[in-house]
Design an enzyme around this catalytic site. Structure first.
Site, PDB file in Angstrom:
ATOM      1  N   ASP A  25       0.801  -1.249   0.000  1.00  0.00           N
ATOM      2  CA  ASP A  25       0.000   0.000   0.000  1.00  0.00           C
ATOM      3  C   ASP A  25       0.826   1.287   0.000  1.00  0.00           C
ATOM      4  OD1 ASP A  25      -1.893  -1.967   0.209  1.00  0.00           O
ATOM      5  OD2 ASP A  25      -2.749  -1.290   2.101  1.00  0.00           O
ATOM      6  N   LYS A 130      -6.510  -4.959  -3.198  1.00  0.00           N
ATOM      7  CA  LYS A 130      -7.155  -5.574  -2.037  1.00  0.00           C
ATOM      8  C   LYS A 130      -8.210  -4.632  -1.451  1.00  0.00           C
ATOM      9  CE  LYS A 130      -3.456  -4.298   1.265  1.00  0.00           C
ATOM     10  NZ  LYS A 130      -4.224  -3.532   2.233  1.00  0.00           N
ATOM     11  N   CYS A 163      -2.154  -2.302   7.836  1.00  0.00           N
ATOM     12  CA  CYS A 163      -2.138  -3.244   6.707  1.00  0.00           C
ATOM     13  C   CYS A 163      -0.938  -4.184   6.722  1.00  0.00           C
ATOM     14  CB  CYS A 163      -2.240  -2.486   5.394  1.00  0.00           C
ATOM     15  SG  CYS A 163      -3.887  -1.760   5.207  1.00  0.00           S
TER      16      CYS A 163
HETATM   17  N1  TIU Z   1      -2.759   0.410   4.248  1.00  0.00           N
HETATM   18  C1  TIU Z   1      -3.240   0.702   5.454  1.00  0.00           C
HETATM   19  O1  TIU Z   1      -2.565   0.589   6.471  1.00  0.00           O
HETATM   20  N2  TIU Z   1      -4.550   1.203   5.538  1.00  0.00           N
HETATM   21  C2  TIU Z   1      -5.001   2.023   6.543  1.00  0.00           C
HETATM   22  O2  TIU Z   1      -6.161   2.399   6.592  1.00  0.00           O
HETATM   23  N3  TIU Z   1      -4.076   2.406   7.461  1.00  0.00           N
HETATM   24  C3  TIU Z   1      -4.217   3.287   8.489  1.00  0.00           C
HETATM   25  O3  TIU Z   1      -3.279   3.401   9.265  1.00  0.00           O
HETATM   26  N4  TIU Z   1      -5.313   4.005   8.595  1.00  0.00           N
END
Ligand code: TIU
Length: 233
Positions: A25, A130, A163
């Protein structure tokens, strides 16, 4: 000889051909202003520290011919794959699917959903889209890894406790040996980053910690260097 990466709580032995680098991500929506991360009230600049370590590990993994897989969190434009409990979070106007300066927030195909330029995937590197926090939930990741005989995962990306950790836990229960590369991960909440890393190697011994191993980009790239040089020789 099996390559070994110095790590906590014990050295991490790995086979490059059975290992994959997961970059989780590293999207504009989390790292740049105007995206999902900022809409949740976060200071997105805190994630910038992970970029250079991710670049270093990515370059070394490519040079060592390791499998590299990128993930992106996001949803279909019609939000049919987005749980209402996720969409309803936050004030109206800043929610998933709402328009923002980088396009609709956390929607596939929008500029914000894209991986930052510094870590652009190259041909041959699969991208997993995802809908959830974990990269195994509702994706093709597991068969993709099994088909290639992958047994070990190097985890990087954002955010450490959300994530990255969810993916780590999913991978753990599926039997993968997981190495988290500490400085190649980051969080909006530095105390959560530190605690999430401590959780990985806790309750450890010679076979790793409760969720695996923790190392850093310098130790990982140093361990990959002889493999890369051996290839060139
Ligand atoms: N990729 C990921 O960690 N999504 C989130 O929403 N992370 C947060 O820390 N909010």
């Amino acid at each position: 000889m099996t390559p070994v990466i110095p790590a906590e709580p014990s050295p991490f032995a790995f086979a490059p051909g059975r290992s994959a680098l997961l970059i989780i991500d590293m999207q504009r929506d989390f790292l740049e202003p105007g995206g999902f991360g900022e809409s949740l009230g976060n200071d997105v600049s805190l994630l910038g520290s992970a970029i250079a370590p991710c670049q270093a590990v990515l370059a070394a993994a490519r040079a060592a011919d390791m499998l590299v897989i990128h993930t992106r969190e996001g949803h279909r434009p019609d939000l049919s794959d987005a749980p209402p409990a996720k969409v309803e979070r936050g004030p109206p106007g800043t929610r998933i699917g709402d328009p923002g300066p980088m396009g609709r927030i956390l929607i596939r195909g929008e500029a914000g959903h894209g991986i930052i330029d510094a870590l652009s995937p190259i041909p041959g590197e699969p991208i997993i889209d995802k809908p959830g926090k974990g990269a195994f939930y509702a994706t093709e990741l597991e068969p993709m890894l099994r088909h290639r005989g992958i047994e070990m995962l190097f985890l990087t990306g954002v955010t450490t406790e959300v994530c990255v950790h969810t993916t780590l836990r999913e991978a753990n229960d599926r039997g993968f040996r997981c190495l988290v590369i500490a400085d190649a991960c980051a969080s909006y909440l530095p105390q959560f980053h530190a605690t999430a890393l401590a959780m990985v190697s806790a309750q450890g011994g010679p076979g790793g910690g409760i969720f695996g191993w923790v190392s850093d980009s310098a130790r990982v790239t140093a361990a990959l260097r002889p493999l890369i040089e051996g290839k060139a020789a």
